[in-house]
Design a protein around this motif. Structure first.
Motif, PDB file in Angstrom:
ATOM      1  N   GLN A  59      20.288   6.756  -1.508  1.00  9.22           N
ATOM      2  CA  GLN A  59      20.046   7.161  -2.888  1.00  9.22           C
ATOM      3  C   GLN A  59      19.764   5.951  -3.758  1.00  9.22           C
ATOM      4  O   GLN A  59      18.878   5.979  -4.620  1.00  9.22           O
ATOM      5  CB  GLN A  59      21.242   7.939  -3.429  1.00  9.22           C
ATOM      6  CG  GLN A  59      21.387   9.320  -2.819  1.00  9.22           C
ATOM      7  CD  GLN A  59      22.651  10.025  -3.281  1.00  9.22           C
ATOM      8  OE1 GLN A  59      23.522   9.427  -3.903  1.00  9.22           O
ATOM      9  NE2 GLN A  59      22.762  11.305  -2.961  1.00  9.22           N
ATOM     10  N   LYS A 119      16.218   4.798  -3.145  1.00 13.15           N
ATOM     11  CA  LYS A 119      15.246   5.679  -3.811  1.00 13.15           C
ATOM     12  C   LYS A 119      15.180   5.382  -5.299  1.00 13.15           C
ATOM     13  O   LYS A 119      14.104   5.361  -5.899  1.00 13.15           O
ATOM     14  CB  LYS A 119      15.611   7.143  -3.579  1.00 13.15           C
ATOM     15  CG  LYS A 119      15.325   7.623  -2.182  1.00 13.15           C
ATOM     16  CD  LYS A 119      15.709   9.081  -2.013  1.00 13.15           C
ATOM     17  CE  LYS A 119      15.515   9.542  -0.586  1.00 13.15           C
ATOM     18  NZ  LYS A 119      15.915  10.946  -0.402  1.00 13.15           N
ATOM     19  N   GLU A 120      16.337   5.156  -5.921  1.00 10.13           N
ATOM     20  CA  GLU A 120      16.367   4.837  -7.346  1.00 10.13           C
ATOM     21  C   GLU A 120      15.645   3.521  -7.620  1.00 10.13           C
ATOM     22  O   GLU A 120      14.906   3.401  -8.602  1.00 10.13           O
ATOM     23  CB  GLU A 120      17.815   4.765  -7.841  1.00 10.13           C
ATOM     24  CG  GLU A 120      18.511   6.101  -7.918  1.00 10.13           C
ATOM     25  CD  GLU A 120      19.974   5.973  -8.294  1.00 10.13           C
ATOM     26  OE1 GLU A 120      20.444   4.839  -8.562  1.00 10.13           O
ATOM     27  OE2 GLU A 120      20.660   7.010  -8.311  1.00 10.13           O
ATOM     28  N   GLN A 159      13.222   2.224  -5.882  1.00 10.13           N
ATOM     29  CA  GLN A 159      11.794   2.426  -5.716  1.00 10.13           C
ATOM     30  C   GLN A 159      11.207   3.132  -6.930  1.00 10.13           C
ATOM     31  O   GLN A 159      10.092   2.840  -7.347  1.00 10.13           O
ATOM     32  CB  GLN A 159      11.514   3.230  -4.450  1.00 10.13           C
ATOM     33  CG  GLN A 159      11.738   2.453  -3.181  1.00 10.13           C
ATOM     34  CD  GLN A 159      11.542   3.303  -1.936  1.00 10.13           C
ATOM     35  OE1 GLN A 159      11.349   4.511  -2.033  1.00 10.13           O
ATOM     36  NE2 GLN A 159      11.603   2.673  -0.778  1.00 10.13           N
ATOM     37  N   GLN A 160      11.948   4.063  -7.507  1.00  2.10           N
ATOM     38  CA  GLN A 160      11.454   4.780  -8.683  1.00  2.10           C
ATOM     39  C   GLN A 160      11.399   3.862  -9.892  1.00  2.10           C
ATOM     40  O   GLN A 160      10.546   4.022 -10.756  1.00  2.10           O
ATOM     41  CB  GLN A 160      12.346   5.979  -8.984  1.00  2.10           C
ATOM     42  CG  GLN A 160      12.214   7.097  -7.970  1.00  2.10           C
ATOM     43  CD  GLN A 160      13.190   8.232  -8.246  1.00  2.10           C
ATOM     44  OE1 GLN A 160      14.069   8.112  -9.093  1.00  2.10           O
ATOM     45  NE2 GLN A 160      13.049   9.323  -7.509  1.00  2.10           N
ATOM     46  N   GLN A 161      12.294   2.891  -9.966  1.00  2.00           N
ATOM     47  CA  GLN A 161      12.336   1.986 -11.105  1.00  2.00           C
ATOM     48  C   GLN A 161      11.401   0.793 -10.919  1.00  2.00           C
ATOM     49  O   GLN A 161      11.373  -0.107 -11.737  1.00  2.00           O
ATOM     50  CB  GLN A 161      13.768   1.468 -11.316  1.00  2.00           C
ATOM     51  CG  GLN A 161      14.740   2.548 -11.710  1.00  2.00           C
ATOM     52  CD  GLN A 161      16.168   2.024 -11.773  1.00  2.00           C
ATOM     53  OE1 GLN A 161      16.436   0.884 -11.446  1.00  2.00           O
ATOM     54  NE2 GLN A 161      17.081   2.880 -12.187  1.00  2.00           N
ATOM     55  N   GLY A 190      11.392  -0.976  -8.062  1.00  2.00           N
ATOM     56  CA  GLY A 190      11.887  -1.674  -6.888  1.00  2.00           C
ATOM     57  C   GLY A 190      12.225  -3.122  -7.150  1.00  2.00           C
ATOM     58  O   GLY A 190      11.866  -3.718  -8.150  1.00  2.00           O
TER      59      GLY A 190
END
Length: 79
Positions: A61, A64-65, A67-69, A71
């Motif tokens: 998790q 993933k966070e 990568q969304q921000q 990275g």
């Protein structure tokens, strides 16, 4: 000999069967026990396995966070 054993067995009318709700509850409990036993088969410490699985989920998790921000940007430098 048949007379001796036949007097010890209850007749069909004497056997009490649980109602359907009680029987369902017992079946659910038995299924849950079987599921836990199957999950713990071959594992010495099932709680440790659960902790490790939880930790790996948390790490995924976080990745993933990140990568969304955008990275974590890794920069290569050569001299």
């Amino acid at each position: 000999m048949g007379l001796i054993t036949s007097c010890c067995k209850p007749s069909a009318s004497d056997v009490i069967t649980p109602d359907s709700e009680t029987r369902r509850r017992q079946q659910v409990e038995a299924a849950e026990r079987r599921r836990k036993q199957e999950a713990a088969r071959g594992v010495k410490d099932p709680e440790r396995v659960k902790r490790m699985q939880q930790k790996s989920l948390e790490i995924e998790q976080r990745e993933k966070e990140m990568q969304q921000q955008g990275g974590a940007s890794l920069k290569w430098t050569t001299e």
